[in-house]
Design an enzyme around this catalytic site. Structure first.
Site, short mmCIF file in Angstrom:
data_model
loop_
_atom_site.label_atom_id
_atom_site.label_comp_id
_atom_site.label_asym_id
_atom_site.label_seq_id
_atom_site.Cartn_x
_atom_site.Cartn_y
_atom_site.Cartn_z
N LYS A 223 0.85 -1.20 0.00
CA LYS A 223 0.00 0.00 0.00
C LYS A 223 0.88 1.24 0.00
O LYS A 223 1.51 1.59 1.00
CB LYS A 223 -0.93 0.05 1.22
CG LYS A 223 -2.04 1.09 0.97
CD LYS A 223 -2.65 1.66 2.21
CE LYS A 223 -1.90 2.81 2.82
NZ LYS A 223 -1.82 4.03 1.99
N GLU B 62 9.68 1.10 10.69
CA GLU B 62 10.79 2.04 10.40
C GLU B 62 10.15 3.43 10.48
O GLU B 62 9.37 3.80 9.61
CB GLU B 62 11.35 1.84 8.98
CG GLU B 62 11.37 0.41 8.46
CD GLU B 62 12.44 -0.45 9.09
OE1 GLU B 62 13.42 0.13 9.61
OE2 GLU B 62 12.30 -1.67 9.07
N CYS C 282 13.69 10.91 6.65
CA CYS C 282 13.60 10.46 8.05
C CYS C 282 14.90 10.67 8.78
O CYS C 282 14.92 10.92 9.98
CB CYS C 282 13.21 8.99 8.08
SG CYS C 282 14.30 7.97 7.07
N GLU D 192 9.76 16.04 15.08
CA GLU D 192 10.17 15.87 13.69
C GLU D 192 9.38 16.85 12.83
O GLU D 192 8.15 16.83 12.83
CB GLU D 192 9.88 14.43 13.23
CG GLU D 192 10.37 14.17 11.83
CD GLU D 192 10.06 12.75 11.34
OE1 GLU D 192 8.94 12.25 11.58
OE2 GLU D 192 10.95 12.15 10.71
P1 NAD Z 1 2.38 8.23 7.88
O1 NAD Z 1 2.66 7.43 9.10
O2 NAD Z 1 1.35 9.29 7.93
O3 NAD Z 1 1.94 7.24 6.69
C1 NAD Z 1 2.73 6.17 6.26
C2 NAD Z 1 1.86 5.14 5.59
O4 NAD Z 1 0.95 4.62 6.56
C3 NAD Z 1 1.00 5.69 4.45
O5 NAD Z 1 0.90 4.73 3.43
C4 NAD Z 1 -0.34 5.89 5.13
O6 NAD Z 1 -1.44 5.83 4.23
C5 NAD Z 1 -0.37 4.72 6.08
N1 NAD Z 1 -1.27 4.90 7.23
C6 NAD Z 1 -1.67 6.05 7.81
N2 NAD Z 1 -2.53 5.78 8.81
C7 NAD Z 1 -2.66 4.44 8.87
C8 NAD Z 1 -3.43 3.57 9.70
N3 NAD Z 1 -4.22 4.02 10.67
N4 NAD Z 1 -3.32 2.24 9.48
C9 NAD Z 1 -2.51 1.76 8.52
N5 NAD Z 1 -1.80 2.54 7.69
C10 NAD Z 1 -1.87 3.87 7.87
O7 NAD Z 1 3.79 8.82 7.41
P2 NAD Z 1 4.10 9.73 6.15
O8 NAD Z 1 3.68 11.12 6.44
O9 NAD Z 1 3.62 9.08 4.91
O10 NAD Z 1 5.70 9.63 6.10
C11 NAD Z 1 6.54 10.42 6.86
C12 NAD Z 1 7.09 9.65 8.05
O11 NAD Z 1 7.80 8.49 7.60
C13 NAD Z 1 8.11 10.47 8.82
O12 NAD Z 1 7.86 10.33 10.20
C14 NAD Z 1 9.43 9.82 8.43
O13 NAD Z 1 10.46 9.99 9.38
C15 NAD Z 1 9.04 8.39 8.28
N6 NAD Z 1 10.02 7.65 7.47
C16 NAD Z 1 10.83 6.74 8.11
C17 NAD Z 1 11.79 6.05 7.40
C18 NAD Z 1 12.69 5.04 8.07
O14 NAD Z 1 13.32 4.26 7.37
N7 NAD Z 1 12.79 5.02 9.38
C19 NAD Z 1 11.92 6.27 6.02
C20 NAD Z 1 11.07 7.20 5.40
C21 NAD Z 1 10.12 7.88 6.14
#
Ligand code: NAD
Length: 492
Positions: free
Chosen positions: A186, A262, A297, A396
């Site tokens: 997804k 992650e 991230c 963040e």
């Molecule tokens: P997010 O948590 O809002 O969303 C990530 C994914 O989860 C999306 O596909 C979203 O649709 C899905 N999602 C959202 N709510 C959900 C739920 N209730 N149940 C299941 N899935 C759900 O994050 P974002 O804004 O897309 O990405 C930014 C974040 O990702 C930042 O915090 C960043 O640090 C982190 N990130 C971490 C890494 C790593 O390797 N540690 C790498 C890239 C990004």
């Protein structure tokens, strides 16, 4: 206008889901509009998948796993298919890069190299690795033979964010597919297009139908349905710490699927007075926070500079900032592009407000730019006189905002660096080898950089301590997430 504008004018993006080897709309018929952050243009409609589509995709993935159409292939056969998949990505580099740039706003020059190049390299690397890994025989008594083997976990759900859509997807799907699993991916609702195109290329390369499915949709709908599904064996999640916590709860609430997370970061970059190359430290500090519009991230968003060199460091840093003014992401010279959407723009501008309100001193940026483009752009922003208690030092931001803090000795820097719920990356700059090693050991982070910041390779694990998550992407260690360990005890 230029080559990339011409290409984007001719682009027809297909927003249908990919289930069982076919493009389909959501069963409900629901769609959502996909807007580009570059200029607000519409990129078309995308399938809004929900629990019903998740059931169909998981059933397709399960059927593919049970009949062994992929898991039953030899590692060498899977290797050949994955290498073909990586080759096809490279052959379609311009199309994939354009989709990525239009969908999430990053500069086209990086979409081609970092995103398509990095993702194709990842798929190829896990393909190449899989037929070189041996299982084990335990040193038991002579009356028995105990085999320790690795098996695919089964159906893997991958849920990924929008900041590196293809790269984050490939960090999950490459080891999962190489190990013989079936996958339901997804992508983020903010950047669904490249994941869908990848599924077509995988099929063309020879990944059998049903083995790799892609469901675009919203987190609370398709995402939660995957996390709660009783027939998903493992979930590989990359995203925010807030949602990561929900994923682990949903795994526990349902079938205790293996949940690998992650998550976010607030990485500390510590520059000591004995830094061996101040210009390199300045270049890395500025280049790494503004790369990908600050939407990384592992961005070094907290810069700690030893007091005695701080003025000199800031003078050099300020001279670098203008080079990162946002530009047209479709121009090959642009190094900073658009913020992913209006919501993220508002979040980042809110943090800039919080910086002012908290008493930090703005040295550069702080405003929106290119507002007449119809897209979302923020100037590279630098705050000085930040202290660890301020909101901009604790949370963040995920945008082009650097907080500068200072320290008196390296123990003080480590204490401040570790005073965060996150633990993704950190860095220390010093000429003293012992100090570098001691500091690296003391920093609670999954990766510690010494005298550089952007060192990276598919061969090393990537992941966090503490609330930056529990898993590791990349390297051979990623196979641990997508395989079960089996003991077979044979009496002789
Ligand atoms: P997010 O948590 O809002 O969303 C990530 C994914 O989860 C999306 O596909 C979203 O649709 C899905 N999602 C959202 N709510 C959900 C739920 N209730 N149940 C299941 N899935 C759900 O994050 P974002 O804004 O897309 O990405 C930014 C974040 O990702 C930042 O915090 C960043 O640090 C982190 N990130 C971490 C890494 C790593 O390797 N540690 C790498 C890239 C990004």
């Amino acid at each position: 206008m230029g080559k990339w504008h011409d290409k984007s004018a001719a682009l027809q993006a297909d927003g249908r889901a990919f289930i069982g080897g076919e493009r389909v709309w959501a069963k409900s018929g629901q769609q959502f509009e996909n807007l580009s952050p570059i200029d607000g243009r519409t990129l078309g409609m995308v399938a809004r998948c929900d629990g019903v589509d998740v059931d169909i995709a998981v059933a397709a993935a399960r059927a593919a796993f049970e009949d062994r159409r992929w898991a039953g292939k030899s590692p060498a056969q899977r290797k050949r298919v994955l290498i073909r998949f990586a080759d096809l990505m490279q052959q379609n580099v311009e199309e994939l890069a354009l989709l990525e740039t239009l969908d999430m706003g990053k500069p086209i020059k990086y979409s081609q190299t970092v995103d398509v190049g990095g993702a194709a390299n990842c798929i190829r690397w896990y393909g190449e690795a899989i037929d070189k890994i041996y299982d084990e025989i335990a040193p038991t008594a002579a009356s028995s033979l105990a085999l320790i083997t690795r098996e695919p976990v089964g159906v893997v759900a991958a849920i990924v964010p929008w900041n590196y859509p293809m790269l984050m997807a490939s960090w999950k799907i490459a080891p999962a597919l190489a190990a013989g699993n079936s996958v339901v991916l997804k992508p983020s609702e903010k950047s669904p297009l490249t994941a869908l195109r990848l599924a077509e290329l995988a099929l063309e390369a020879g990944v059998p139908p049903g083995v790799f499915n892609v469901l675009p949709g919203f987190g609370a709908e398709a995402g939660a349905a995957l996390a709660l599904h009783m027939d998903v064996d493992c979930i590989g999640f990359t995203g925010s710490t807030r949602v990561g916590k929900q994923i682990m709860q949903m795994a526990g609430q349902s079938n205790l699927k293996r949940a690998w997370t992650e998550l976010g970061g607030k990485s500390a970059n510590i520059v000591c007075a004995d830094c061996p190359d101040l210009d390199a430290a300045v270049e890395a500090a500025i280049g790494s926070i503004f790369f990908n519009q600050g939407e990384s991230c592992n961005a070094p968003s907290r810069l700690f500079v030893e007091e005695s060199i701080k003025d000199r460091f800031l003078e050099k840093a300020l001279a670098k900032v203008p080079a990162y003014q946002p530009g047209d992401p479709l121009d090959e010279n642009t190094v900073m592009g658009a913020i992913v959407d209006a919501t993220q723009l508002k979040t980042v501008m809110g943090y800039i407000e919080a910086g002012h309100a908290g008493g930090a001193r703005l040295l550069a940026g702080g405003k929106q730019s290119r507002t007449d483009s119809g897209g979302y752009y923020i100037e590279p922003t630098l705050f000085d006189q930040v202290d660890s208690s301020m909101v901009i030092a604790r949370e963040e931001i995920f945008g082009p905002v650097l907080s500068v803090l200072s320290f008196t000795d390296v123990q003080d820097a480590v204490r401040q660096a570790n005073a965060t719920p996150y633990g993704l990356h950190a860095a220390v700059w010093t000429s003293d080898l012992s100090k570098a090693i001691q500091t690296s050991r003391a920093l609670r982070a999954g990766t510690v950089h010494v005298n550089q910041y952007d060192g990276d390779d598919i061969t090393v694990p990537f992941g966090g301590y503490k609330q930056s998550g529990n898993g590791r992407d990349k390297s051979l260690h990623a196979f641990d997430k997508y395989t079960e360990l089996k003991t077979t005890w044979i009496q002789i």
